[in-house]
Scaffold this active site. Sequence first.
Site, PDB file in Angstrom:
ATOM      1  N   ASP A   8       0.969  -1.301  -0.016  1.00  0.00           N
ATOM      2  CA  ASP A   8       0.285  -0.086  -0.061  1.00  0.00           C
ATOM      3  C   ASP A   8       0.841   1.368   0.018  1.00  0.00           C
ATOM      4  OD1 ASP A   8      -2.218  -1.802   0.479  1.00  0.00           O
ATOM      5  OD2 ASP A   8      -1.769  -1.863   2.405  1.00  0.00           O
ATOM      6  N   GLU A   9       1.907   1.304  -0.596  1.00  0.00           N
ATOM      7  CA  GLU A   9       2.897   2.442  -0.634  1.00  0.00           C
ATOM      8  C   GLU A   9       2.451   3.334  -1.762  1.00  0.00           C
ATOM      9  OE1 GLU A   9       3.854  -0.672  -1.281  1.00  0.00           O
ATOM     10  OE2 GLU A   9       5.363  -1.264   0.484  1.00  0.00           O
ATOM     11  N   LYS A  11       1.830   2.413  -4.930  1.00  0.00           N
ATOM     12  CA  LYS A  11       2.308   1.778  -6.167  1.00  0.00           C
ATOM     13  C   LYS A  11       1.533   1.930  -7.429  1.00  0.00           C
ATOM     14  CE  LYS A  11       3.081  -2.318  -4.551  1.00  0.00           C
ATOM     15  NZ  LYS A  11       2.738  -2.056  -3.134  1.00  0.00           N
ATOM     16  N   GLY A  35      -4.780  -4.942  -4.652  1.00  0.00           N
ATOM     17  CA  GLY A  35      -5.456  -3.961  -5.067  1.00  0.00           C
ATOM     18  C   GLY A  35      -5.173  -2.608  -5.360  1.00  0.00           C
ATOM     19  N   HIS A  36      -5.763  -2.011  -6.562  1.00  0.00           N
ATOM     20  CA  HIS A  36      -5.713  -0.482  -6.650  1.00  0.00           C
ATOM     21  C   HIS A  36      -6.814   0.060  -7.203  1.00  0.00           C
ATOM     22  CE1 HIS A  36      -2.991  -2.733  -9.776  1.00  0.00           C
ATOM     23  NE2 HIS A  36      -4.066  -2.241 -10.651  1.00  0.00           N
ATOM     24  N   GLN A 218       1.819  -5.985  -2.940  1.00  0.00           N
ATOM     25  CA  GLN A 218       2.188  -6.055  -1.486  1.00  0.00           C
ATOM     26  C   GLN A 218       3.734  -5.341  -1.449  1.00  0.00           C
ATOM     27  OE1 GLN A 218       1.268  -9.484  -2.623  1.00  0.00           O
ATOM     28  NE2 GLN A 218      -0.947  -8.720  -2.291  1.00  0.00           N
ATOM     29  N   SER A 407       5.546  12.064  -4.768  1.00  0.00           N
ATOM     30  CA  SER A 407       4.294  12.301  -5.155  1.00  0.00           C
ATOM     31  C   SER A 407       3.394  13.037  -3.858  1.00  0.00           C
ATOM     32  CB  SER A 407       3.408  10.969  -5.052  1.00  0.00           C
ATOM     33  OG  SER A 407       2.152  10.892  -5.335  1.00  0.00           O
TER      34      SER A 407
HETATM   35  P1  IMP Z   1      -2.595 -13.031   2.335  1.00  0.00           P
HETATM   36  O1  IMP Z   1      -1.590 -12.349   1.314  1.00  0.00           O
HETATM   37  O2  IMP Z   1      -4.217 -12.761   2.092  1.00  0.00           O
HETATM   38  O3  IMP Z   1      -2.360 -14.282   2.845  1.00  0.00           O
HETATM   39  O4  IMP Z   1      -2.092 -12.217   3.696  1.00  0.00           O
HETATM   40  C1  IMP Z   1      -1.165 -12.145   4.442  1.00  0.00           C
HETATM   41  C2  IMP Z   1      -0.743 -10.827   5.049  1.00  0.00           C
HETATM   42  O5  IMP Z   1      -0.309  -9.787   4.027  1.00  0.00           O
HETATM   43  C3  IMP Z   1      -1.847  -9.930   5.750  1.00  0.00           C
HETATM   44  O6  IMP Z   1      -1.281  -9.271   6.970  1.00  0.00           O
HETATM   45  C4  IMP Z   1      -2.291  -9.329   4.798  1.00  0.00           C
HETATM   46  O7  IMP Z   1      -2.913  -8.101   5.344  1.00  0.00           O
HETATM   47  C5  IMP Z   1      -1.199  -8.647   3.965  1.00  0.00           C
HETATM   48  N1  IMP Z   1      -1.484  -8.205   2.587  1.00  0.00           N
HETATM   49  C6  IMP Z   1      -1.807  -9.073   1.630  1.00  0.00           C
HETATM   50  N2  IMP Z   1      -1.900  -8.252   0.570  1.00  0.00           N
HETATM   51  C7  IMP Z   1      -1.699  -7.077   0.977  1.00  0.00           C
HETATM   52  C8  IMP Z   1      -1.756  -6.128  -0.011  1.00  0.00           C
HETATM   53  O8  IMP Z   1      -2.009  -5.712  -1.182  1.00  0.00           O
HETATM   54  N3  IMP Z   1      -1.379  -4.579   0.845  1.00  0.00           N
HETATM   55  C9  IMP Z   1      -1.313  -4.648   2.207  1.00  0.00           C
HETATM   56  N4  IMP Z   1      -1.042  -5.842   2.783  1.00  0.00           N
HETATM   57  C10 IMP Z   1      -1.424  -7.082   2.138  1.00  0.00           C
END
Ligand code: IMP
Length: 440
Positions: A8-9, A11, A35-36, A218, A407
Amino acid sequence: MIGAQWGDEGKGKITDLLSRSAHVVVRYQGGVNAGHTVVVKGQTFKLHLIPSGILYPDTECVIGNGTVIDPKALIVELDTLAELGISAENLFISSSAHVTMPYHRMIDQAAEERRGNKKIGTTKRGIGPTYADKSERTGIRIIDLMETEVLKEQIEWTVQYKNVVLENLYDLPPLDAKAVIEEYMGYADRLRSHVVDSSLLINQAVRQRKNILFEGAQGTLLDLDHGTYPYVTSSNPVAGGACIGSGVGPTMIDRVIGVAKAYTTRVGEGPFPTELCDGLGDQLCALGAEFGTTTGRQRRCGWFDAVIGRYAVRINGIDCVAITKLDVLDEMEEIQVCVAYEIDGEKHHELPSSARQFARCQPIYKTMPGWKQSTSHCKSLDDLPQEALNYLKFLAELMEVPIAIVSLGASRDQTIIVEDPIHGPKRALLYENGITPQVA
Ligand code: IMP
């Protein structure tokens, strides 16, 4: 392009910026956990798997072999694009990517509940169980989905096996293999025209000297190998993951661009040394609209952590960084930056590999004066208030890496390009003499 923190930087915006110079955009890991938000013709919608490069008609978008694909969710994204009149003709899906099945989602949810206070805080989208099956060699791949007889046989066998787990371990109702086969055969028909040998496609683009953007989902601290295990995702968002997740050799990667927020956020469980559990954290959350795109969860917020920043530079070999959401700090009286950690009176400049030790890290802060004025209109570094410039310089010095992009808001024109991150000079082996930050 990779995330240098816990995801969630911001990107999405940087990808959009870089996609303009890219002929091919490749997503190389993760699944619909990412997700974006994209705005098209005034309409806001969410993409989870399809790179936002799809909005550019001539850009080829690849969902690489390192991803896990939930076909149901992918088809929703394709439908949304079609409704908006955006062509998905240039979307290519790797035949080797693994497929998320209904039992993966069920197990992810049930396992999280079972973990109690040891839960990871996953997105419950079945990501971990899909990657677990890939490693266990019981996974179903996109190519299997395309071969009806293989698919039938595989689903029959796997559902039988998973039903034992669902019923006996999680007290859940069994799945009907025939219904699953029918559902997934429908998905196969819909996705068939997009399926390719994506490594071949990408390497052909390399030969044609096309610009290829590998887009990490991520972030570094959520990496399965290099993140804050076990509070991580099940794939490799780090730059090295781009090679494995798309089938290109490391010699093909020209440069690595890291994206970091001007502060830090984290979704889900796990240690977070600079977390602000008070009004300031809520203020950052409100100003930065820190709610997850996929789950809608409120993100945990805290100050910038330069130990993590420096770690991300090392693990990814980052050439330059994009600092996002600087404007969120506009009204702060003072801004803290974590320059090192303290455990039992001892100073640590590196991230401890022990999760227990990491949970005990106390941040050592350097306080910087805020600039207390809006920066969102600034078009160059010269337009920035001196305090904001000092803050950026301090981050660059601590991370030991140049800042290429700043940004200052969601829109494309709220961006300062300090140095062209694609064509600008590549980072030399800077800081070989091992500069350690001065702790005030
Ligand atoms: P999973 O990827 O659903 O297995 O979740 C594992 C960890 O990664 C959890 O702490 C989620 O909140 C985190 N996580 C997964 N995808 C994202 C993302 O796109 N942004 C931020 N955190 C994420």
